[in-house]
Design an enzyme around this catalytic site. Structure first.
Site, PDB file in Angstrom:
ATOM      1  N   LYS A  89      34.741 -19.685   9.698  1.00 61.84           N
ATOM      2  CA  LYS A  89      34.454 -18.286   9.402  1.00 61.84           C
ATOM      3  C   LYS A  89      34.868 -17.965   7.973  1.00 61.84           C
ATOM      4  O   LYS A  89      35.979 -18.318   7.598  1.00 61.84           O
ATOM      5  CB  LYS A  89      35.241 -17.422  10.376  1.00 61.84           C
ATOM      6  CG  LYS A  89      35.068 -15.943  10.183  1.00 61.84           C
ATOM      7  CD  LYS A  89      35.958 -15.203  11.124  1.00 61.84           C
ATOM      8  CE  LYS A  89      35.898 -13.741  10.729  1.00 61.84           C
ATOM      9  NZ  LYS A  89      36.983 -12.998  11.252  1.00 61.84           N
TER      10      LYS A  89
ATOM     11  N   LYS B 291      39.594 -20.246   9.118  1.00 60.89           N
ATOM     12  CA  LYS B 291      39.240 -18.864   8.758  1.00 60.89           C
ATOM     13  C   LYS B 291      39.740 -18.593   7.347  1.00 60.89           C
ATOM     14  O   LYS B 291      40.938 -18.701   7.070  1.00 60.89           O
ATOM     15  CB  LYS B 291      39.868 -17.895   9.752  1.00 60.89           C
ATOM     16  CG  LYS B 291      39.621 -16.440   9.386  1.00 60.89           C
ATOM     17  CD  LYS B 291      40.054 -15.493  10.481  1.00 60.89           C
ATOM     18  CE  LYS B 291      39.895 -14.046  10.035  1.00 60.89           C
ATOM     19  NZ  LYS B 291      40.254 -13.105  11.096  1.00 60.89           N
TER      20      LYS B 291
HETATM   21  C1  PBG Z   1      40.583  -9.936  12.983  1.00 59.64           C
HETATM   22  C2  PBG Z   1      39.196 -10.281  12.634  1.00 59.64           C
HETATM   23  C3  PBG Z   1      38.470  -9.998  11.467  1.00 59.64           C
HETATM   24  C4  PBG Z   1      37.169 -10.434  11.701  1.00 59.64           C
HETATM   25  C5  PBG Z   1      37.138 -10.991  12.971  1.00 59.64           C
HETATM   26  N1  PBG Z   1      38.395 -10.910  13.519  1.00 59.64           N
HETATM   27  C6  PBG Z   1      38.877  -9.304  10.223  1.00 59.64           C
HETATM   28  C7  PBG Z   1      39.857  -9.882   9.301  1.00 59.64           C
HETATM   29  O1  PBG Z   1      40.338 -11.005   9.445  1.00 59.64           O
HETATM   30  O2  PBG Z   1      40.216  -9.124   8.380  1.00 59.64           O
HETATM   31  C8  PBG Z   1      36.011 -10.290  10.756  1.00 59.64           C
HETATM   32  C9  PBG Z   1      34.660 -10.290  11.381  1.00 59.64           C
HETATM   33  C10 PBG Z   1      33.557  -9.846  10.482  1.00 59.64           C
HETATM   34  O3  PBG Z   1      33.750  -9.618   9.267  1.00 59.64           O
HETATM   35  O4  PBG Z   1      32.432  -9.703  10.997  1.00 59.64           O
HETATM   36  N2  PBG Z   1      41.550 -10.603  12.293  1.00 59.64           N
END
Ligand code: PBG
Length: 324
Positions: free
Chosen positions: A247, A194
């Site tokens: 992601k 991520k």
């Molecule tokens: C929680 C999380 C996030 C997303 C999914 N889980 C936000 C972040 O990390 O700030 C983002 C999902 C999206 O942008 O569609 N940590």
């Protein structure tokens, strides 16, 4: 004879193109992320994500039924609590919003998996994904909070837990705590690679989870790093991740391919909020052919190697595929 090769032969008609097509989208590919807001009595539109809503339990159930009906096989739930606090206690409260939502959905016995996002940022007053010390997220105390959150979600009936916090060691501790409590069959889908991305902007508006100070660069990955993504993925698999996620998706298609070729677990990719918003706002401006762009985008993620695609288009696309 010139030309020696005539690839156009295999493109001459819809029939032959259908015969030689290498990649196909199916409703089974999609996981549908949904927001559920504590105390909401009707769905509330999310300005930065046209077409998406913060649901109350009732409209969440209806959306889940529609998704199941269309052939979607998984829902990913994000909770928006009434009150956020320093410890993010709404994340692991027995009657927390996600726990309530999971119970309500499990009562419906829908033919799909209920997946819960395991993270603290929607629940903490500071908007970071764990416990704070010296203006940074303190890794090891955060692990306890995350494990407790995953456990409470499993107790509510979650089929799959999906840690998205990027703390070191979270998969191992979540696996251990689940196993110790009789949840050895709950699946872990880890957000393994991520990245610290600007593409999460609209989500943070939706969930009110933008960090109140600093940013997430000390825990989410540097967008420049490919080999480090593999390190994260291997570590999570070794700690017990059943499935791994990359992601965001679109700016990271190379990472999806790399992870797919290097592992033997299902690979998921998250077509995130910023990717969604770019399509929606460009379409509203009349700049693009929305429906074709959506299909081409999702196809590219699948072709890059994703077995599963988390997308806000899950329901719409599953319906479209069902009709074709
Ligand atoms: C929680 C999380 C996030 C997303 C999914 N889980 C936000 C972040 O990390 O700030 C983002 C999902 C999206 O942008 O569609 N940590």
């Amino acid at each position: 004879m010139f030309p020696t090769h005539r690839p156009r032969r295999l493109r001459a008609s819809p029939a032959i193109r259908d015969m030689v097509r290498e990649t196909h989208l199916r409703a089974d590919d999609f996981i549908y992320p949904l927001f559920v807001q504590e105390g909401a009595t009707k769905p509330e539109a999310i300005a930065a994500m046209p077409g998406q809503f913060r649901h109350g339990i009732d409209s969440l159930k209806k959306e889940a039924e529609a998704a199941a009906e269309a052939g979607v096989k998984g829902l990913l739930l994000f909770g928006i609590p009434k009150v956020k606090d320093e410890a993010g206690s709404g994340a692991f409260a027995e009657d927390g919003i996600v726990q309530q939502a999971v119970r309500a959905l499990k009562e419906e016995s829908l033919p799909l998996s209920i997946i819960t996002d395991v993270c603290m940022c929607e629940y903490t007053s500071h908007g970071h994904c764990g416990a704070i010390r010296n203006q940074d997220v303190d890794n090891d105390p955060s692990l306890q909070m995350l494990a407790q959150t995953a456990l409470s979600q499993a107790q509510a009936g979650a089929d799959i837990v999906a840690p998205s916090d990027m703390m070191d060691g979270r998969v191992g501790i979540i696996r251990a705590v689940l196993d110790d409590n009789g949840f050895e069959n709950v699946v872990i889908l880890s957000y393994a690679a991520k990245f610290a991305s600007a593409f999460y902007g609209p989500f943070r508006e939706a969930a009110g989870s933008a960090p109140q100070f600093g940013d997430r660069h000390s825990y989410q990955m540097d967008p420049a790093n490919r080999r480090e993504a593999l390190k994260e993925v291997f570590a999570d698999i070794e700690e017990g991740a059943d499935m791994v996620m990359v992601k965001p998706a679109l700016a990271y298609l190379d990472i999806i391919r790399e992870v797919k070729d290097s592992t033997d677990v299902p690979v998921a990719a998250y077509n995130v909020s910023g990717e969604y918003a770019m399509i929606e706002f460009a379409a509203k401006a009349g700049a693009i052919d929305r429906d074709r762009i959506i299909a081409e985008t999702l196809l590219s993620i699948k072709r890059a190697g994703a077995d599963l695609i988390l997308t806000y288009y899950a329901l719409e696309m599953a319906r479209r595929l069902g009709k074709s």
